[in-house]
Design a protein around this motif. Structure first.
Motif, PDB file in Angstrom:
ATOM      1  N   ARG A 730       0.827  -1.210   0.000  1.00 42.62           N
ATOM      2  CA  ARG A 730       0.000   0.000   0.000  1.00 42.62           C
ATOM      3  C   ARG A 730       0.859   1.257   0.000  1.00 42.62           C
ATOM      4  N   LYS A 731       1.946   1.210   0.741  1.00 41.55           N
ATOM      5  CA  LYS A 731       2.851   2.362   0.769  1.00 41.55           C
ATOM      6  C   LYS A 731       3.480   2.600  -0.599  1.00 41.55           C
ATOM      7  N   SER A 732       3.866   1.514  -1.279  1.00 37.77           N
ATOM      8  CA  SER A 732       4.450   1.646  -2.611  1.00 37.77           C
ATOM      9  C   SER A 732       3.422   2.171  -3.610  1.00 37.77           C
ATOM     10  N   GLU A 733       2.168   1.713  -3.513  1.00 37.21           N
ATOM     11  CA  GLU A 733       1.125   2.198  -4.418  1.00 37.21           C
ATOM     12  C   GLU A 733       0.852   3.678  -4.208  1.00 37.21           C
ATOM     13  N   GLU A 734       0.829   4.122  -2.960  1.00 36.87           N
ATOM     14  CA  GLU A 734       0.618   5.546  -2.689  1.00 36.87           C
ATOM     15  C   GLU A 734       1.763   6.388  -3.248  1.00 36.87           C
ATOM     16  N   ARG A 735       2.999   5.885  -3.087  1.00 31.44           N
ATOM     17  CA  ARG A 735       4.140   6.614  -3.618  1.00 31.44           C
ATOM     18  C   ARG A 735       4.075   6.687  -5.144  1.00 31.44           C
ATOM     19  N   GLU A 736       3.688   5.589  -5.783  1.00 33.17           N
ATOM     20  CA  GLU A 736       3.560   5.584  -7.238  1.00 33.17           C
ATOM     21  C   GLU A 736       2.436   6.510  -7.689  1.00 33.17           C
ATOM     22  N   LYS A 737       1.364   6.576  -6.927  1.00 35.85           N
ATOM     23  CA  LYS A 737       0.253   7.465  -7.276  1.00 35.85           C
ATOM     24  C   LYS A 737       0.676   8.919  -7.212  1.00 35.85           C
ATOM     25  N   ILE A 738       1.468   9.247  -6.187  1.00 35.09           N
ATOM     26  CA  ILE A 738       1.952  10.632  -6.068  1.00 35.09           C
ATOM     27  C   ILE A 738       2.871  10.976  -7.231  1.00 35.09           C
ATOM     28  N   LEU A 739       3.737  10.032  -7.599  1.00 33.85           N
ATOM     29  CA  LEU A 739       4.629  10.289  -8.733  1.00 33.85           C
ATOM     30  C   LEU A 739       3.848  10.446 -10.038  1.00 33.85           C
ATOM     31  N   GLU A 740       2.809   9.654 -10.223  1.00 30.16           N
ATOM     32  CA  GLU A 740       1.997   9.753 -11.438  1.00 30.16           C
ATOM     33  C   GLU A 740       1.277  11.098 -11.493  1.00 30.16           C
ATOM     34  N   GLN A 741       0.790  11.569 -10.349  1.00 37.17           N
ATOM     35  CA  GLN A 741       0.149  12.887 -10.326  1.00 37.17           C
ATOM     36  C   GLN A 741       1.151  13.988 -10.668  1.00 37.17           C
ATOM     37  N   ALA A 742       2.366  13.853 -10.174  1.00 34.76           N
ATOM     38  CA  ALA A 742       3.396  14.840 -10.504  1.00 34.76           C
ATOM     39  C   ALA A 742       3.723  14.810 -11.998  1.00 34.76           C
ATOM     40  N   ARG A 743       3.800  13.613 -12.586  1.00 36.09           N
ATOM     41  CA  ARG A 743       4.070  13.529 -14.022  1.00 36.09           C
ATOM     42  C   ARG A 743       2.926  14.121 -14.835  1.00 36.09           C
ATOM     43  N   GLU A 744       1.695  13.864 -14.412  1.00 38.87           N
ATOM     44  CA  GLU A 744       0.547  14.415 -15.131  1.00 38.87           C
ATOM     45  C   GLU A 744       0.540  15.936 -15.066  1.00 38.87           C
ATOM     46  N   ALA A 745       0.881  16.487 -13.891  1.00 35.96           N
ATOM     47  CA  ALA A 745       0.952  17.947 -13.773  1.00 35.96           C
ATOM     48  C   ALA A 745       2.066  18.513 -14.640  1.00 35.96           C
ATOM     49  N   GLU A 746       3.178  17.776 -14.713  1.00 34.25           N
ATOM     50  CA  GLU A 746       4.277  18.223 -15.566  1.00 34.25           C
ATOM     51  C   GLU A 746       3.884  18.201 -17.037  1.00 34.25           C
ATOM     52  N   ARG A 747       3.140  17.160 -17.463  1.00 37.50           N
ATOM     53  CA  ARG A 747       2.681  17.104 -18.847  1.00 37.50           C
ATOM     54  C   ARG A 747       1.724  18.243 -19.165  1.00 37.50           C
ATOM     55  N   ARG A 748       0.837  18.554 -18.236  1.00 39.70           N
ATOM     56  CA  ARG A 748      -0.096  19.670 -18.467  1.00 39.70           C
ATOM     57  C   ARG A 748       0.641  20.990 -18.582  1.00 39.70           C
ATOM     58  N   ASP A 749       1.642  21.183 -17.721  1.00 41.25           N
ATOM     59  CA  ASP A 749       2.409  22.435 -17.788  1.00 41.25           C
ATOM     60  C   ASP A 749       3.156  22.549 -19.104  1.00 41.25           C
ATOM     61  N   ARG A 750       3.705  21.439 -19.582  1.00 39.84           N
ATOM     62  CA  ARG A 750       4.418  21.480 -20.864  1.00 39.84           C
ATOM     63  C   ARG A 750       3.470  21.779 -22.018  1.00 39.84           C
ATOM     64  N   ALA A 751       2.296  21.159 -21.980  1.00 36.40           N
ATOM     65  CA  ALA A 751       1.323  21.429 -23.037  1.00 36.40           C
ATOM     66  C   ALA A 751       0.864  22.882 -23.003  1.00 36.40           C
ATOM     67  N   LYS A 752       0.677  23.429 -21.803  1.00 31.09           N
ATOM     68  CA  LYS A 752       0.261  24.828 -21.689  1.00 31.09           C
ATOM     69  C   LYS A 752       1.345  25.760 -22.197  1.00 31.09           C
ATOM     70  N   ASP A 753       2.594  25.491 -21.835  1.00 27.73           N
ATOM     71  CA  ASP A 753       3.696  26.329 -22.326  1.00 27.73           C
ATOM     72  C   ASP A 753       3.809  26.242 -23.845  1.00 27.73           C
ATOM     73  N   ARG A 754       3.598  25.042 -24.389  1.00 31.13           N
ATOM     74  CA  ARG A 754       3.662  24.885 -25.836  1.00 31.13           C
ATOM     75  C   ARG A 754       2.559  25.674 -26.532  1.00 31.13           C
ATOM     76  N   ASP A 755       1.360  25.651 -25.963  1.00 28.21           N
ATOM     77  CA  ASP A 755       0.255  26.422 -26.539  1.00 28.21           C
ATOM     78  C   ASP A 755       0.524  27.920 -26.453  1.00 28.21           C
ATOM     79  N   ASP A 756       1.103  28.339 -25.331  1.00 26.92           N
ATOM     80  CA  ASP A 756       1.422  29.767 -25.190  1.00 26.92           C
ATOM     81  C   ASP A 756       2.463  30.203 -26.210  1.00 26.92           C
ATOM     82  N   GLU A 757       3.464  29.358 -26.455  1.00 30.57           N
ATOM     83  CA  GLU A 757       4.480  29.700 -27.452  1.00 30.57           C
ATOM     84  C   GLU A 757       3.882  29.776 -28.851  1.00 30.57           C
ATOM     85  N   ASP A 758       2.975  28.837 -29.169  1.00 29.63           N
ATOM     86  CA  ASP A 758       2.322  28.882 -30.472  1.00 29.63           C
ATOM     87  C   ASP A 758       1.482  30.139 -30.623  1.00 29.63           C
TER      88      ASP A 758
END
Length: 777
Positions: A730-758
């Motif tokens: 359970r501890k490992s799953e929670e840690r993986e979930k937190i990392l996945e949320q961080a990656r998803e937020a990073e992907r959204r930020d990259r997509a937003k920056d890309r749209d702003d540049e366009d």
């Protein structure tokens, strides 16, 4: 030597003999054809000369009937003046085969009064016409053969033949070559002129006949309209019309090759996106339904399908089926829209039973579908749909097709796992789990292919060990090799587990079980190939694969020594240096970057992995009656390690023992030592729990049945170690979930920056255009 051929002769036989013999045969055929044509021409000229030279040829005397004597003594003018009054024949059946006596070639009896130039010319023209008809008949032998098949169809299945006459007369008309045209669509898609139909065949309606004549005789492409698509769709849905299906197949081919660079001359043209969409939907939805109506697919309870491939109906529809399948495959290779890809893939499923006799088309189809399934950038829904097509083909096909399918799927898996990162890892896991299911459809074929590829992995490992070079280890320490080992561990754990396969009484009953031992040996060898801290993440990856096999098949694999070896490394015994690096993701790493070596971040990460893997390993045997003996050596080893890495030591002085700090020893990592201490406590507690329950048994170690029956009904979670392992998961799953949320937020930020540049680039272009307009004014 006289008994051996020269080297040049062998080289010629190997490279040029086959082509040379083929060319000689072609030249011989052409020469023979010319000789036959020359003989016919010479015989025709000779007969014409004999008919026009005015000589009289006396025929042999034969007995003549009374009716035949009426024609004797008549000139040609007298014959035509009689008004074609033929004598009545007594046998009415022979009357149908009665022919007018025409001037024959060679010996014949003629009246001297009929010698006039006009009559001789007429006779010569009749002779010439007869030879022309004979030549035409010889050219139509191929069409006659197929016409005989249709005549047999009319005898065996008159209902279907009548249906074709009423609804699709063109399909029976081979004078115009409609089916031949469909069979050669890849070579010539130009429309051909409408030819006369047989009087027995009736078109669907006068309006359609007129419209088709205009279309066929036109040399330009026909524009597909919404009304045409709607008419075809209605005809296929309501009447199951083969004529409408043929037109839809031709139009769909145009839609599939709309962006092709090979400049094919297609019958139809499409310029409207709406028409394009309606045509694709109509073809994908209704063509399989029409095929199933005329040639139904019979499926047995075991999933095997049967299609009457030897029937006349199937052979009649074969050109349409090949053309449509080729167009669908070409469309798959050029589509990028997920909904359209899903619909196209779903449309392939009902076509698979009809395509089994066509190995070349199946090869192209499997390659295209596997390419979509193994592409990690494709949406998961599309990849699952592609896998369902692959699985359906594996179920309905025979052994040869299934073997080729498994090989193509494995090659696609290896190719798709080349790049592994946090974004592609879920797609690769989906691909491995789905591919593992294919090997259980036919375990015998799965064992054959699995043996070949596992042996290939063993050959790579042996060459890396026996012939070491500077870069030989790279054949083993890469993502493709690691994913291959992990994939085969999933195959064995899925199809050799009695839990997931109730039909298996034991794991050894599975045909794939013999692959377990070589796979474990290869994995252990690759795991210890380079025992340095740089490749600890790879060691942990392979350890998890072996744990999966051990858990599913209840096979003991000695994993504790490879994990305890890590505890004795300098990375875990020396004090770490401070660092501000972020935590290392061990699930997407095979080697550690140099900045991480010797740092507190890396030491903590390795410690967490070791505690988790050790707990998982002993958790598999937490209920086993021999658990106290199994955990004793590792516990002693861990206690020694804890003693050696403690930050303080005890020294003997004259007045007693004195505890003094030792700056040269210990890793000074209280977090790591506390987690290992907790693991040791749980192992000892579980050992005592087993000892309490085995005091009451009345059998010895030699009783295998009693040993296997010990605590069979108890749950692993009820043991002290099982509850600890569940908490770590359970501890490992929670840690993986937190990392996945961080990656998803990073992907959204990259997509937003890309749209702003366009957006900034577009604004800059518009500003430049405005400035240009002002300058012009």
């Amino acid at each position: 030597m006289p008994g051996q051929s020269k080297k040049s002769t062998k080289k010629f036989e190997k490279k040029h003999l086959k082509d040379t013999l083929g060319k000689r045969k072609e030249v011989a055929k052409i020469k023979q054809r010319h000789q036959v044509k020359a003989k016919k021409k010479a015989r025709s000229a000779k007969d014409n000369a004999l008919a026009s030279d005015g000589k009289v040829h006396v025929a042999e005397e034969q007995p003549q009937s009374k009716d035949q004597k009426k024609f004797n003594g008549m000139t040609e003018d007298q014959f035509f003046q009689e008004g074609f009054q033929l004598p009545e024949l007594k046998n009415p059946k022979r009357a149908a085969h009665f022919k007018l006596p025409s001037p024959s070639i060679g010996k014949r009896k003629r009246n001297p009064d009929a010698r006039d130039p006009e009559g001789s010319a007429s006779s010569s023209e009749g002779d010439h016409q007869m030879f022309t008809d004979q030549a035409a008949a010889s050219d139509e032998e191929g069409i006659g053969t197929h016409q005989e098949d249709l005549d047999a169809l009319a005898t065996k299945d008159p209902d279907f033949y009548k249906y074709l006459q009423e609804n699709d007369a063109e399909l029976l008309d081979f004078a115009g070559g409609d089916l031949a045209e469909i069979g050669q669509l890849s070579e010539d898609d130009t429309p051909k002129k409408k030819q006369k139909k047989s009087k027995k065949l009736r078109p669907e309606s006068p309006e359609e006949e007129v419209q088709e004549e205009v279309v066929e005789e036109s040399t330009s492409q026909t524009e597909v309209t919404t009304a045409m698509v709607a008419q075809w769709k209605t005809a296929m849905a309501e009447q199951h019309s083969l004529r409408a299906m043929r037109r839809v197949v031709l139009a769909f081919r145009t839609a599939a090759y709309v962006n092709a660079d090979d400049d094919k001359e297609l019958r139809y043209s499409i310029s409207s996106p709406e028409v394009y969409h309606q045509l694709l939907v109509s073809a994908l939805d209704h063509v399989p339904a029409v095929l199933n109506h005329h040639v139904p697919v019979k499926e047995s309870a075991t999933g095997k399908v049967r299609v009457a491939v030897d029937s006349k109906k199937y052979r009649t529809l074969t050109p349409l089926l090949k053309s449509h399948s080729s167009a669908v495959i070409h469309l798959l290779e050029n589509l990028s829209d997920a909904p359209t890809l899903n619909k196209t893939l779903n449309a392939l499923v009902p076509l698979l039973p009809y395509l089994l006799p066509f190995k070349k088309i199946l090869k192209s189809l499997v390659t295209s579908v596997v390419g979509i399934w193994s592409d990690t950038s494709t949406a998961d829904t599309t990849r699952i749909t592609a896998f369902l097509v692959i699985r359906r083909l594996a179920v309905v096909s025979d052994t040869s097709i299934r073997t080729a399918l498994l090989k193509t799927a494995y090659q696609g898996l290896v190719k798709g796992s080349r790049v592994t990162n946090p974004h592609t890892l879920p797609a690769i896991n989906l691909m491995k789990n789905s591919a593992a299911e294919l090997w259980g459809i036919d375990p015998d074929v799965g064992y054959t292919t699995g043996f070949v590829y596992i042996r290939q992995l063993a050959v790579h490992l042996r060459s890396s060990i026996t012939q070491p070079t500077k870069d030989s280890y790279k054949q083993i320490y890469n993502w493709q090799y690691v994913h291959s080992l992990d994939f085969w561990s999933r195959v064995i754990s899925s199809h050799c587990s009695p839990t997931s396969n109730p039909s298996l009484k034991a794991s050894s009953d599975s045909p794939l079980h013999p692959l377990l031992y070589p796979l474990v040996q290869i994995t252990l060898g690759a795991l210890r190939l380079i025992p340095t801290p740089t490749y600890y993440p790879l060691r942990f990856q392979l350890t998890r694969s072996l744990l999966r096999i051990s858990r599913a098949t209840t096979t003991y694999i000695p994993l504790a020594p490879s994990l305890l070896e890590v505890f004795q490394s300098a990375e875990m015994t020396k004090p770490p240096k401070p660092s501000t690096l972020k935590s290392l993701d061990f699930t997407t790493a095979l080697r550690v970057p140099k900045p991480y070596l010797g740092t507190r971040v890396y030491q903590d990460g390795v410690g967490e992995q070791l505690v988790e893997l050790m707990a998982e390993f002993f958790g598999i045997w937490a209920k086993h009656i021999a658990f106290p003996e199994l955990m004793l050596p590792p516990v002693v080893h861990l206690k020694r390690w804890l003693k050696s890495v403690s930050s303080a030591t005890k020294t003997k002085v004259p007045n007693g023992l004195k505890t003094t700090p030792d700056k040269g020893k210990g890793n000074k990592n209280s977090r790591l030592t506390s987690s290992v201490t907790l693991l040791v406590q749980k192992l000892e507690s579980n050992g005592r729990w087993i000892e309490e329950r085995r005091r009451h048994v009345d059998f010895g170690p030699s009783n295998r049945e009693g040993v296997e029956r010990f605590l069979r009904d108890a749950s692993v979670d009820d043991t002290p170690l099982g509850a600890f392992v569940e908490g770590l998961r359970r501890k490992s799953e929670e840690r993986e979930k937190i990392l996945e949320q961080a990656r998803e937020a990073e992907r959204r930020d990259r997509a937003k920056d890309r749209d702003d540049e366009d957006g900034m680039e577009i604004d800059g272009v518009e500003g430049d255009e405005d400035e240009d307009d002002v300058d012009e004014q």
